[in-house]
Design an enzyme around this catalytic site. Sequence first.
Site, PDB file in Angstrom:
ATOM      1  N   SER A 122      38.875  31.467 145.586  1.00 18.17           N
ATOM      2  CA  SER A 122      39.287  31.384 146.993  1.00 18.17           C
ATOM      3  C   SER A 122      40.636  32.105 147.151  1.00 18.17           C
ATOM      4  O   SER A 122      41.217  32.566 146.165  1.00 18.17           O
ATOM      5  CB  SER A 122      39.400  29.926 147.414  1.00 18.17           C
ATOM      6  OG  SER A 122      40.330  29.276 146.595  1.00 18.17           O
ATOM      7  N   GLN A 153      30.232  41.173 139.454  1.00 17.24           N
ATOM      8  CA  GLN A 153      28.781  41.278 139.225  1.00 17.24           C
ATOM      9  C   GLN A 153      28.112  39.923 139.389  1.00 17.24           C
ATOM     10  O   GLN A 153      27.063  39.792 140.018  1.00 17.24           O
ATOM     11  CB  GLN A 153      28.512  41.796 137.813  1.00 17.24           C
ATOM     12  CG  GLN A 153      29.003  43.213 137.565  1.00 17.24           C
ATOM     13  CD  GLN A 153      28.777  43.634 136.113  1.00 17.24           C
ATOM     14  OE1 GLN A 153      27.765  43.288 135.518  1.00 17.24           O
ATOM     15  NE2 GLN A 153      29.715  44.358 135.546  1.00 17.24           N
ATOM     16  N   GLY A 210      40.014  36.541 155.061  1.00 21.98           N
ATOM     17  CA  GLY A 210      40.453  36.502 156.456  1.00 21.98           C
ATOM     18  C   GLY A 210      41.189  37.775 156.826  1.00 21.98           C
ATOM     19  O   GLY A 210      40.961  38.366 157.883  1.00 21.98           O
ATOM     20  N   PRO A 233      33.156  39.299 136.877  1.00 21.57           N
ATOM     21  CA  PRO A 233      33.115  38.260 137.919  1.00 21.57           C
ATOM     22  C   PRO A 233      32.494  38.774 139.222  1.00 21.57           C
ATOM     23  O   PRO A 233      31.741  38.055 139.879  1.00 21.57           O
ATOM     24  CB  PRO A 233      34.588  37.897 138.121  1.00 21.57           C
ATOM     25  CG  PRO A 233      35.274  38.313 136.866  1.00 21.57           C
ATOM     26  CD  PRO A 233      34.528  39.502 136.359  1.00 21.57           C
ATOM     27  N   ARG A 270      53.384  15.624 170.768  1.00 22.62           N
ATOM     28  CA  ARG A 270      53.204  14.354 171.492  1.00 22.62           C
ATOM     29  C   ARG A 270      54.518  13.878 172.111  1.00 22.62           C
ATOM     30  O   ARG A 270      54.538  12.993 172.939  1.00 22.62           O
ATOM     31  CB  ARG A 270      52.748  13.250 170.534  1.00 22.62           C
ATOM     32  CG  ARG A 270      51.356  13.421 169.987  1.00 22.62           C
ATOM     33  CD  ARG A 270      50.912  12.166 169.226  1.00 22.62           C
ATOM     34  NE  ARG A 270      49.863  12.492 168.277  1.00 22.62           N
ATOM     35  CZ  ARG A 270      48.585  12.674 168.602  1.00 22.62           C
ATOM     36  NH1 ARG A 270      48.193  12.534 169.858  1.00 22.62           N
ATOM     37  NH2 ARG A 270      47.692  12.973 167.684  1.00 22.62           N
ATOM     38  N   GLU A 284      55.467  31.529 167.822  1.00 28.80           N
ATOM     39  CA  GLU A 284      54.948  32.296 166.678  1.00 28.80           C
ATOM     40  C   GLU A 284      53.454  32.593 166.801  1.00 28.80           C
ATOM     41  O   GLU A 284      52.974  33.578 166.247  1.00 28.80           O
ATOM     42  CB  GLU A 284      55.246  31.568 165.356  1.00 28.80           C
ATOM     43  CG  GLU A 284      54.485  30.276 165.092  1.00 28.80           C
ATOM     44  CD  GLU A 284      55.146  29.019 165.657  1.00 28.80           C
ATOM     45  OE1 GLU A 284      55.898  29.149 166.637  1.00 28.80           O
ATOM     46  OE2 GLU A 284      54.887  27.919 165.142  1.00 28.80           O
ATOM     47  N   ASP A 318      29.548  27.678 146.185  1.00 26.21           N
ATOM     48  CA  ASP A 318      29.915  26.321 146.602  1.00 26.21           C
ATOM     49  C   ASP A 318      28.700  25.651 147.240  1.00 26.21           C
ATOM     50  O   ASP A 318      27.976  26.289 148.007  1.00 26.21           O
ATOM     51  CB  ASP A 318      30.995  26.352 147.702  1.00 26.21           C
ATOM     52  CG  ASP A 318      32.316  26.935 147.235  1.00 26.21           C
ATOM     53  OD1 ASP A 318      32.475  27.096 146.012  1.00 26.21           O
ATOM     54  OD2 ASP A 318      33.162  27.235 148.096  1.00 26.21           O
ATOM     55  N   HIS A 369      55.207  26.830 170.606  1.00 27.70           N
ATOM     56  CA  HIS A 369      55.124  27.601 169.351  1.00 27.70           C
ATOM     57  C   HIS A 369      54.985  29.092 169.654  1.00 27.70           C
ATOM     58  O   HIS A 369      53.863  29.611 169.688  1.00 27.70           O
ATOM     59  CB  HIS A 369      53.935  27.121 168.518  1.00 27.70           C
ATOM     60  CG  HIS A 369      54.132  25.768 167.944  1.00 27.70           C
ATOM     61  ND1 HIS A 369      54.725  25.558 166.722  1.00 27.70           N
ATOM     62  CD2 HIS A 369      53.841  24.542 168.443  1.00 27.70           C
ATOM     63  CE1 HIS A 369      54.776  24.261 166.476  1.00 27.70           C
ATOM     64  NE2 HIS A 369      54.255  23.619 167.501  1.00 27.70           N
ATOM     65  N   CYS A 390      59.636  23.554 168.347  1.00 29.98           N
ATOM     66  CA  CYS A 390      58.967  22.273 168.580  1.00 29.98           C
ATOM     67  C   CYS A 390      59.797  21.120 168.009  1.00 29.98           C
ATOM     68  O   CYS A 390      60.773  20.719 168.622  1.00 29.98           O
ATOM     69  CB  CYS A 390      57.546  22.319 168.032  1.00 29.98           C
ATOM     70  SG  CYS A 390      56.499  21.106 168.837  1.00 29.98           S
TER      71      CYS A 390
HETATM   72  N1  GLN Z   1      56.215  15.856 165.905  1.00 30.18           N
HETATM   73  C1  GLN Z   1      56.690  16.423 167.123  1.00 30.18           C
HETATM   74  C2  GLN Z   1      55.808  16.049 168.305  1.00 30.18           C
HETATM   75  O1  GLN Z   1      54.693  15.638 168.123  1.00 30.18           O
HETATM   76  C3  GLN Z   1      56.781  17.933 167.002  1.00 30.18           C
HETATM   77  C4  GLN Z   1      55.451  18.578 166.804  1.00 30.18           C
HETATM   78  C5  GLN Z   1      55.551  20.000 166.336  1.00 30.18           C
HETATM   79  O2  GLN Z   1      56.575  20.423 165.814  1.00 30.18           O
HETATM   80  N2  GLN Z   1      54.467  20.739 166.443  1.00 30.18           N
HETATM   81  O3  GLN Z   1      56.234  16.180 169.430  1.00 30.18           O
END
Ligand code: GLN
Length: 576
Positions: free
Chosen positions: A17, A195, A22, A193, A471, A518, A150, A516, A390
């Site tokens: 793996s 083959q 990807g 491997p 959350r 990113e 697998d 996020h 976050c």
């Molecule tokens: N644990 C925090 C929340 O739930 C931050 C979550 C995160 O960083 N993705 O709000």
Amino acid sequence: MSSRATKFIFVTGGVVSSIGKGLSCACIGALLEARGLKVTALKLDPYINVDPGTMSPFQHGEVFVTDDGAETDLDLGHYERFIETRMGKLNNFTSGKVYESVIQSERRGDYLGGTVQVIPHITDEIKRRIHKAAEGFDICLVEVGGTVGDIESLPFLEAVRQMRAEVGAENVLYIHVTLVPYIKAANEFKTKPTQHSVKELTGYGINPGIIICRSEEAIDQKLKSKISLFCNVDENCVINAFDVGTIYELPIVLHEQGLDQRIVERLNIWTGAPNLKAWDKILEVVRHPKNGVVRVAMIGKYVELTESYKSLSEALKHGALANDSKVQVLYVDSEEIEKDGAETVIQRASEGGSIDGILIPGGFGIRGSEGKIAAIQYAREHKVPFFGICLGLQMAVIEFARHMAGLPEATSAEFKADACDKVIDMMESQRNVSQKGGSMRLGAYPCKLVKGTLARKAYGTEQISERHRHRFEVNNAYRAPIEKAGMTFSGLSPDEHLVEIIELKDHPWFLGVQFHPEFKSTPRNPHPLFKDFIAAALALRDRKLATQEGEKSSEVTISKKSAAGKADGPSQLEMI
Ligand code: GLN
């Protein structure tokens, strides 16, 4: 060619793996898109979890979040970084999800009177989901998770085998990604491997048309011929994906060996030559960054497993690309900071070099949180560019509340539900949530930016949309005292109820986001916040260099003058 049938490329993996299936899919997607085709990609995961959202990053690496709020496999991050098509709920499913729908149908009575079996019921559900995701695309790349052999991935292999007969041989291509290990003692690359794994795959009724061989160094034509002979694949269809400096070199490496040309020939698609200008440009910066190296410390909990922060480290690279530079990320364990203090650990991590920026990624739970808070205090007080993501934003608010807003007990409800100063509290909408899976605030939400702030400057627009997974939120009851102490809430939800971005004025670059960013950064389109964070880090690096230069030249002046002093009588040193 959108009115024509979708062509399917099934990508399987052999030997071990983590050999970059990807990434191979993502690069194939990039090359075919560069030929003007409309491409989508899909990852089939053989485990029983309904999605990876409930798995620890230690188990599974990063959970990638899409605009439509799906918690998915990190390979979807690769797909989005290489191809233009945005991923969503349809682009990733697990055995667990397939079984969940089949069992729900069985309970409803859809199969009344029948025995529900892997073939045809599970395989049919797999095929239904593949067809749904492929709708409207010229090419649908399907990556089968796991390694051939697998037990778990057998229903997936059977489903994709059946599809050849159903959609027509001319519309299907199987690509197998394998490893060609180098055995040091024998001073040789080994094809056995490969083959074996191709033999195993053909045993399931799947004959690969192309083999992509991963290897540490480039393999020669003789080896390719051997693989071709033993694996029943044309010689020009043995493609070598050898290790490259950065993953963004890979599309060009694969194209130079004719991978995209072979694919279009085999699928009988007519296209012109690909337009790879954007990738060539990236390659140029990657290989020769004019602004040198910038060093960023990433302070988190999963530092031993950098796959947990995949999109983040890629986004930092994109930020560096946008500044014609290269980033070196130093992973720092926040628990070490708790033991030895921020200054000591950060200096230790810098290995005598400089740290030009500090980043606190997203995360969950109390472990290591005090270390993150200490690192943020260090960044704030030492004016080191800071980017909090976050949980990183939440920790920055706690740090500021404790040390600047007179709330020494400030904390998050995530760490202590009955704390007195919960400056970070659970969101109203999360209070009655009892089911853990898929229940966070997920996916894209709009955010409006305040004029005259770092955020507004970075995005250059008033309203943005970013992806979320949390959350907890900034407690509105504490907004006024925190703002009064000098923190700016520069991004808010359109109803102004939710703090999305925070920043500080008397600091070169200090910014935290509840979302996020990113997940939306790509090498061809670096995210503006990563671009500006890296720019600020480069500015700090250059300021430090200038100071060092200044110190050196004043040392020279001093020694020159003292030498002169010696010749001319009493030391001049005190006079300087
Ligand atoms: N644990 C925090 C929340 O739930 C931050 C979550 C995160 O960083 N993705 O709000």
